[in-house]
Design a protein around this motif. Structure first.
Motif, short mmCIF file in Angstrom:
data_model
loop_
_atom_site.label_atom_id
_atom_site.label_comp_id
_atom_site.label_asym_id
_atom_site.label_seq_id
_atom_site.Cartn_x
_atom_site.Cartn_y
_atom_site.Cartn_z
N ASN A 145 0.17 -7.72 -0.50
CA ASN A 145 1.51 -7.28 -0.92
C ASN A 145 2.14 -8.31 -1.86
O ASN A 145 3.30 -8.16 -2.23
N ALA A 147 2.21 -9.91 -5.41
CA ALA A 147 1.77 -9.61 -6.78
C ALA A 147 1.06 -10.80 -7.41
O ALA A 147 0.06 -10.63 -8.12
N LYS A 169 -3.03 0.80 -6.68
CA LYS A 169 -1.80 0.76 -5.89
C LYS A 169 -2.09 1.43 -4.55
O LYS A 169 -2.65 2.52 -4.50
N GLN A 172 1.59 5.10 -0.34
CA GLN A 172 2.74 4.83 0.52
C GLN A 172 2.47 5.18 1.98
O GLN A 172 3.05 4.60 2.89
N LEU A 184 4.87 -1.59 3.55
CA LEU A 184 5.17 -0.33 2.89
C LEU A 184 6.51 0.24 3.37
O LEU A 184 7.25 0.84 2.58
N GLU A 188 7.78 -2.53 -0.24
CA GLU A 188 7.06 -3.50 -1.06
C GLU A 188 5.85 -2.85 -1.73
O GLU A 188 5.28 -1.89 -1.21
N LEU A 189 5.49 -3.38 -2.87
CA LEU A 189 4.30 -2.92 -3.58
C LEU A 189 3.07 -3.55 -2.95
O LEU A 189 2.93 -4.77 -2.91
N CYS A 190 2.19 -2.71 -2.43
CA CYS A 190 0.92 -3.18 -1.90
C CYS A 190 -0.18 -2.73 -2.86
O CYS A 190 -0.18 -1.58 -3.32
N GLN A 191 -1.09 -3.64 -3.15
CA GLN A 191 -2.18 -3.35 -4.08
C GLN A 191 -3.51 -3.76 -3.48
O GLN A 191 -3.57 -4.59 -2.57
#
Length: 218
Positions: A145, A147, A169, A172, A184, A188-191
């Motif tokens: 999570n 970046a 990505k 969600q 999530l 937050e952006l999880c990649q």
């Protein structure tokens, strides 16, 4: 021969984890083998093993409390294709796994090591050894999570490891780990990065066999 531009991993110095036991031969031979490092309480491990009954997953966790929770979940689910290991992953891999043995490796939300970037997976010489255990066409899934962690990993893949990968990505509704659910839900952006080992890729450890518990830790 061109190898990754990183100092060689010193595998021969590593003692076996305490109470090390090799995985039973029939377990390793009956199914394709996958590995999860830092499996926590085993949410992803149990889910993966349940959804992939023809694959054998080895899930390693160093923290005793989390390992015990994972072990309990494995027993309650009756998952014969999930092997849980309580150990530090690096010496365990050196002593237990054979070259090109793994079909998949999972590194899901590892410690970002904010004060020691050399301990991040793709910055460590050990990553070359780990690649030697992966079969051609096999994949490594690295999820985070953070970046900056992902961006650094992408840079290392391009500049040091020279491996093909896909940056994705995380959906969600994904719920592989307790951390992932929490991140999530926070928005937050999880990649994740899906790394593939291509045909002809070579490491300095491709012919190194497992030590199978030699020089046990006292």
């Amino acid at each position: 021969m061109t190898y990754p531009d990183i100092r060689p991993f010193q595998s021969h110095y590593l003692k076996a984890p305490r109470n090390f036991q090799p995985i039973e031969k029939q377990v390793m031979e009956n199914h394709p083998v996958c590995l999860e490092i830092g499996a926590g309480k085993g949410k992803h491990a149990c889910l993966f093993a349940s959804n992939h009954p023809k694959l054998q997953l080895i899930a390693i966790e160093r923290t005793a409390e989390k390992f015990q929770a994972m072990q309990k979940s494995q027993r309650e689910a009756g998952l014969d294709n999930l092997t849980t290991i309580h150990a530090d992953a690096i010496p365990w891999v050196v002593h237990a796994l054979y070259p090109a043995q793994l079909q998949q490796i999972f590194l899901l939300y590892p410690n970002p090591e904010p004060h020691n970037s050399t301990q991040r997976w793709l910055n460590m010489p050990f990553f070359e050894y780990l690649l030697s255990r992966l079969q051609v066409g096999g994949t490594i899934t690295l999820a985070s999570n953070i970046a900056e962690y992902i961006a650094e990993a992408v840079e290392q893949l391009n500049q040091v490891w020279k491996l093909p990968f896909e940056l994705q990505k995380t959906p969600q509704d994904s719920a592989r780990t307790h951390f992932e659910i929490k991140y999530l839900q926070r928005g937050e952006l999880c990649q994740q990065i899906i790394i593939t080992k291509p045909q002809g890729y070579q490491t300095r450890f491709d012919d190194i066999q497992p030590r199978l518990g030699q020089a046990h830790e006292a």
